[in-house]
Design a protein around this motif. Structure first.
Motif, PDB file in Angstrom:
ATOM      1  N   GLY A   1      -6.773  39.970   2.531  1.00 14.97           N
ATOM      2  CA  GLY A   1      -8.212  40.041   2.733  1.00 14.97           C
ATOM      3  C   GLY A   1      -8.861  38.788   2.209  1.00 14.97           C
ATOM      4  N   ALA A   2      -9.761  38.943   1.237  1.00  9.61           N
ATOM      5  CA  ALA A   2     -10.484  37.792   0.689  1.00  9.61           C
ATOM      6  C   ALA A   2     -10.010  37.472  -0.726  1.00  9.61           C
ATOM      7  CB  ALA A   2     -11.983  38.071   0.691  1.00  9.61           C
ATOM      8  N   GLY A   3      -8.760  37.713  -1.045  1.00  5.10           N
ATOM      9  CA  GLY A   3      -8.305  37.419  -2.386  1.00  5.10           C
ATOM     10  C   GLY A   3      -6.847  37.038  -2.428  1.00  5.10           C
ATOM     11  N   GLY A   4      -6.462  36.331  -3.478  1.00  4.49           N
ATOM     12  CA  GLY A   4      -5.072  36.004  -3.728  1.00  4.49           C
ATOM     13  C   GLY A   4      -4.599  34.819  -2.934  1.00  4.49           C
ATOM     14  N   GLY A   5      -3.597  34.120  -3.495  1.00  4.61           N
ATOM     15  CA  GLY A   5      -2.966  33.026  -2.783  1.00  4.61           C
ATOM     16  C   GLY A   5      -3.646  31.693  -3.000  1.00  4.61           C
ATOM     17  N   LEU A   6      -2.833  30.676  -3.300  1.00  8.85           N
ATOM     18  CA  LEU A   6      -3.334  29.315  -3.462  1.00  8.85           C
ATOM     19  C   LEU A   6      -3.077  28.533  -2.184  1.00  8.85           C
ATOM     20  CD1 LEU A   6      -4.434  27.071  -5.402  1.00  8.85           C
ATOM     21  CD2 LEU A   6      -2.050  26.529  -5.893  1.00  8.85           C
ATOM     22  N   THR A   7      -4.110  27.909  -1.645  1.00  8.40           N
ATOM     23  CA  THR A   7      -3.983  27.132  -0.421  1.00  8.40           C
ATOM     24  C   THR A   7      -4.040  25.644  -0.730  1.00  8.40           C
ATOM     25  OG1 THR A   7      -6.366  27.066   0.016  1.00  8.40           O
ATOM     26  CG2 THR A   7      -5.151  28.997   0.823  1.00  8.40           C
ATOM     27  N   MET A   8      -3.681  24.833   0.268  1.00 10.70           N
ATOM     28  CA  MET A   8      -3.738  23.390   0.092  1.00 10.70           C
ATOM     29  C   MET A   8      -5.169  22.923  -0.147  1.00 10.70           C
ATOM     30  SD  MET A   8      -2.222  20.489  -0.128  1.00 10.70           S
ATOM     31  CE  MET A   8      -0.557  20.686   0.505  1.00 10.70           C
ATOM     32  N   GLY A   9      -6.146  23.538   0.536  1.00 12.99           N
ATOM     33  CA  GLY A   9      -7.537  23.172   0.317  1.00 12.99           C
ATOM     34  C   GLY A   9      -7.972  23.382  -1.123  1.00 12.99           C
ATOM     35  N   MET A  10      -7.502  24.477  -1.737  1.00 12.60           N
ATOM     36  CA  MET A  10      -7.809  24.729  -3.146  1.00 12.60           C
ATOM     37  C   MET A  10      -7.154  23.671  -4.031  1.00 12.60           C
ATOM     38  SD  MET A  10      -7.229  28.825  -3.433  1.00 12.60           S
ATOM     39  CE  MET A  10      -8.217  30.023  -2.543  1.00 12.60           C
ATOM     40  N   LEU A  11      -5.879  23.415  -3.773  1.00 10.46           N
ATOM     41  CA  LEU A  11      -5.122  22.483  -4.605  1.00 10.46           C
ATOM     42  C   LEU A  11      -5.740  21.087  -4.581  1.00 10.46           C
ATOM     43  CD1 LEU A  11      -2.583  22.080  -6.349  1.00 10.46           C
ATOM     44  CD2 LEU A  11      -1.347  21.480  -4.267  1.00 10.46           C
ATOM     45  N   LEU A  12      -6.141  20.608  -3.402  1.00 12.80           N
ATOM     46  CA  LEU A  12      -6.718  19.277  -3.296  1.00 12.80           C
ATOM     47  C   LEU A  12      -8.111  19.203  -3.911  1.00 12.80           C
ATOM     48  CD1 LEU A  12      -5.649  18.381   0.359  1.00 12.80           C
ATOM     49  CD2 LEU A  12      -4.640  17.533  -1.769  1.00 12.80           C
ATOM     50  N   SER A  13      -8.780  20.342  -4.038  1.00 14.35           N
ATOM     51  CA  SER A  13     -10.129  20.344  -4.596  1.00 14.35           C
ATOM     52  C   SER A  13     -10.131  20.265  -6.116  1.00 14.35           C
ATOM     53  CB  SER A  13     -10.879  21.603  -4.142  1.00 14.35           C
ATOM     54  OG  SER A  13     -11.092  21.582  -2.746  1.00 14.35           O
ATOM     55  N   ILE A  14      -9.020  20.605  -6.748  1.00 19.17           N
ATOM     56  CA  ILE A  14      -8.973  20.570  -8.212  1.00 19.17           C
ATOM     57  C   ILE A  14      -9.137  19.149  -8.757  1.00 19.17           C
ATOM     58  CG2 ILE A  14      -7.524  21.019 -10.232  1.00 19.17           C
ATOM     59  CD1 ILE A  14      -6.364  23.423  -8.685  1.00 19.17           C
ATOM     60  N   PRO A  15      -8.356  18.150  -8.299  1.00 12.18           N
ATOM     61  CA  PRO A  15      -8.597  16.788  -8.807  1.00 12.18           C
ATOM     62  C   PRO A  15      -9.973  16.246  -8.424  1.00 12.18           C
ATOM     63  CG  PRO A  15      -6.974  16.772  -7.029  1.00 12.18           C
ATOM     64  CD  PRO A  15      -7.172  18.199  -7.421  1.00 12.18           C
ATOM     65  N   LEU A  16     -10.516  16.697  -7.291  1.00 11.47           N
ATOM     66  CA  LEU A  16     -11.863  16.269  -6.918  1.00 11.47           C
ATOM     67  C   LEU A  16     -12.887  16.790  -7.926  1.00 11.47           C
ATOM     68  CD1 LEU A  16     -13.876  14.961  -5.005  1.00 11.47           C
ATOM     69  CD2 LEU A  16     -13.795  17.023  -3.601  1.00 11.47           C
ATOM     70  N   PHE A  17     -12.728  18.044  -8.339  1.00  8.38           N
ATOM     71  CA  PHE A  17     -13.634  18.599  -9.350  1.00  8.38           C
ATOM     72  C   PHE A  17     -13.523  17.822 -10.661  1.00  8.38           C
ATOM     73  CE2 PHE A  17     -14.654  21.320 -12.914  1.00  8.38           C
ATOM     74  CZ  PHE A  17     -15.833  21.932 -12.526  1.00  8.38           C
ATOM     75  N   LEU A  18     -12.296  17.522 -11.089  1.00  4.12           N
ATOM     76  CA  LEU A  18     -12.100  16.802 -12.347  1.00  4.12           C
ATOM     77  C   LEU A  18     -12.679  15.395 -12.282  1.00  4.12           C
ATOM     78  CD1 LEU A  18      -8.456  17.940 -13.186  1.00  4.12           C
ATOM     79  CD2 LEU A  18     -10.602  18.808 -14.143  1.00  4.12           C
ATOM     80  N   ALA A  19     -12.516  14.725 -11.141  1.00  3.25           N
ATOM     81  CA  ALA A  19     -13.095  13.391 -10.985  1.00  3.25           C
ATOM     82  C   ALA A  19     -14.618  13.462 -11.039  1.00  3.25           C
ATOM     83  CB  ALA A  19     -12.641  12.776  -9.664  1.00  3.25           C
ATOM     84  N   GLY A  20     -15.192  14.483 -10.378  1.00  6.84           N
ATOM     85  CA  GLY A  20     -16.640  14.652 -10.427  1.00  6.84           C
ATOM     86  C   GLY A  20     -17.128  14.928 -11.834  1.00  6.84           C
ATOM     87  N   LEU A  21     -16.396  15.766 -12.567  1.00  7.39           N
ATOM     88  CA  LEU A  21     -16.764  16.061 -13.948  1.00  7.39           C
ATOM     89  C   LEU A  21     -16.736  14.810 -14.812  1.00  7.39           C
ATOM     90  CD1 LEU A  21     -17.405  18.112 -16.187  1.00  7.39           C
ATOM     91  CD2 LEU A  21     -14.941  18.495 -16.431  1.00  7.39           C
ATOM     92  N   ALA A  22     -15.737  13.960 -14.618  1.00  2.00           N
ATOM     93  CA  ALA A  22     -15.643  12.714 -15.379  1.00  2.00           C
ATOM     94  C   ALA A  22     -16.844  11.816 -15.095  1.00  2.00           C
ATOM     95  CB  ALA A  22     -14.336  11.997 -15.039  1.00  2.00           C
ATOM     96  N   LEU A  23     -17.272  11.746 -13.820  1.00  2.00           N
ATOM     97  CA  LEU A  23     -18.435  10.932 -13.482  1.00  2.00           C
ATOM     98  C   LEU A  23     -19.714  11.485 -14.104  1.00  2.00           C
ATOM     99  CD1 LEU A  23     -17.878  10.014  -9.709  1.00  2.00           C
ATOM    100  CD2 LEU A  23     -17.920   8.447 -11.655  1.00  2.00           C
ATOM    101  N   VAL A  24     -19.858  12.809 -14.097  1.00  2.00           N
ATOM    102  CA  VAL A  24     -21.053  13.418 -14.686  1.00  2.00           C
ATOM    103  C   VAL A  24     -21.107  13.151 -16.186  1.00  2.00           C
ATOM    104  CG1 VAL A  24     -22.163  15.621 -15.214  1.00  2.00           C
ATOM    105  CG2 VAL A  24     -21.315  15.178 -12.913  1.00  2.00           C
ATOM    106  N   LEU A  25     -19.990  13.325 -16.880  1.00  2.00           N
ATOM    107  CA  LEU A  25     -19.955  13.072 -18.318  1.00  2.00           C
ATOM    108  C   LEU A  25     -20.247  11.604 -18.617  1.00  2.00           C
ATOM    109  CD1 LEU A  25     -16.860  15.223 -19.358  1.00  2.00           C
ATOM    110  CD2 LEU A  25     -19.282  15.785 -19.631  1.00  2.00           C
ATOM    111  N   ARG A  26     -19.713  10.709 -17.801  1.00  2.00           N
ATOM    112  CA  ARG A  26     -19.986   9.282 -17.980  1.00  2.00           C
ATOM    113  C   ARG A  26     -21.459   8.976 -17.794  1.00  2.00           C
ATOM    114  NH1 ARG A  26     -20.826   4.702 -15.194  1.00  2.00           N
ATOM    115  NH2 ARG A  26     -19.768   2.781 -15.844  1.00  2.00           N
ATOM    116  N   ALA A  27     -22.048   9.586 -16.764  1.00  2.00           N
ATOM    117  CA  ALA A  27     -23.463   9.325 -16.479  1.00  2.00           C
ATOM    118  C   ALA A  27     -24.367   9.845 -17.583  1.00  2.00           C
ATOM    119  CB  ALA A  27     -23.834   9.978 -15.135  1.00  2.00           C
TER     120      ALA A  27
END
Length: 280
Positions: A247-273
């Protein structure tokens, strides 16, 4: 099976046919997204009060910037799809890599390509890279919204089965099971909501803190994409990377996996700013 299932509004994916030339909605979405972003970027760079004297591209430089972004999106998006989503197939048939008319683009690959193009543009024009990133981040949701609407028109990238959801749809080529219209969820989250959030941050002085708008975009897109992936059917050639979806739960997809480093990079930019003083 729900009592009511919305019929899929079948729309011809070809917007205009001129002899052998077929102009598809998906291609028009790319063009409209780039042009819409170019127009909005001009409005932003000409608003001096938003930048606090910070160096930025001039309105007359945006044509070059658009060219660099367009090339980066197309090349990066295609190579990203090859590497992240279907490498085995393209190793067996490398000639298919250039067959972009067969479909297959990756947002995360396109983002890497666009960022590379923006770095080259910034160095060529002598403007700060973070200024270019912030400006681009503010306008990207326009293209994301139009692209997801085009996915819906093409009846592709449909959602997971949703037997208890009253707005579920039966998509062509997806079997008789009603599914989440996940393309519309992504258009809403990655497009409309993210655009409004970034617009508010820009109006509140976000451009005066280098990297803030780009960082919020990275974090916001990652969250919106991960949430949407819980409702989206994973790519058939990959399936779930870990776990299983139901249904709408469970399982890790490639879209999720690729979004994790994007979130961390964004967080680093926000903290720097936030560490540096706002320009005024």
């Amino acid at each position: 099976m729900p009592v009511f299932v919305l019929p899929f509004p079948v729309i011809d994916p070809v917007a205009l046919q001129i002899g052998p030339l077929a102009i598809k909605w998906y291609g028009l979405a790319y063009v409209a997204g780039l042009l819409g972003g170019w127009w909005y970027a001009r409005k932003l760079v000409m608003a001096d009060g938003l930048w606090g004297g910070r160096a930025r591209p001039g309105a007359d430089q945006l044509d070059d910037m658009l060219l660099f972004v367009a090339l980066g999106v197309v090349l990066g998006g295609r190579l990203g799809f090859v590497l992240f989503y279907d490498l085995e197939r393209y190793l067996a048939r490398p000639q298919d890599i250039i067959a972009v008319w067969q479909g297959g683009m990756s947002f995360h690959g396109g983002l890497i390509g666009a960022a590379t193009g923006l770095v080259l543009f910034a160095r060529r024009r002598g403007v700060p890279v973070l200024s270019v990133f912030d400006l681009s981040a503010a306008v990207v949701p326009i293209g994301l919204f139009l692209g997801r609407i085009a996915n819906f028109i093409n009846a592709e990238l449909w959602g997971r089965p949703a037997p208890d959801v009253p707005w579920a749809m039966v998509f062509p080529h997806a079997g008789p099971v009603p599914r989440h219209p996940s393309q519309l969820y992504e258009a809403f989250g990655e497009g409309l909501v993210l655009f409004l959030l970034l617009a508010l941050i820009v109006r509140a002085g976000g451009f005066k803190r280098p990297g803030l708008v780009a960082g919020v975009f990275g974090m916001g897109y990652a969250v919106a994409r991960i949430v949407a992936e819980f409702f989206r059917e994973p790519d058939p050639q990959l399936g779930f990377l870990f776990g299983t979806g139901s249904g709408a739960g469970g399982g890790l997809t490639m879209g999720m996996l690729l979004s994790i480093p994007l979130f961390l990079a964004g967080l680093a930019l926000v903290l720097r700013a936030r560490r540096g003083p706002a320009q005024s």
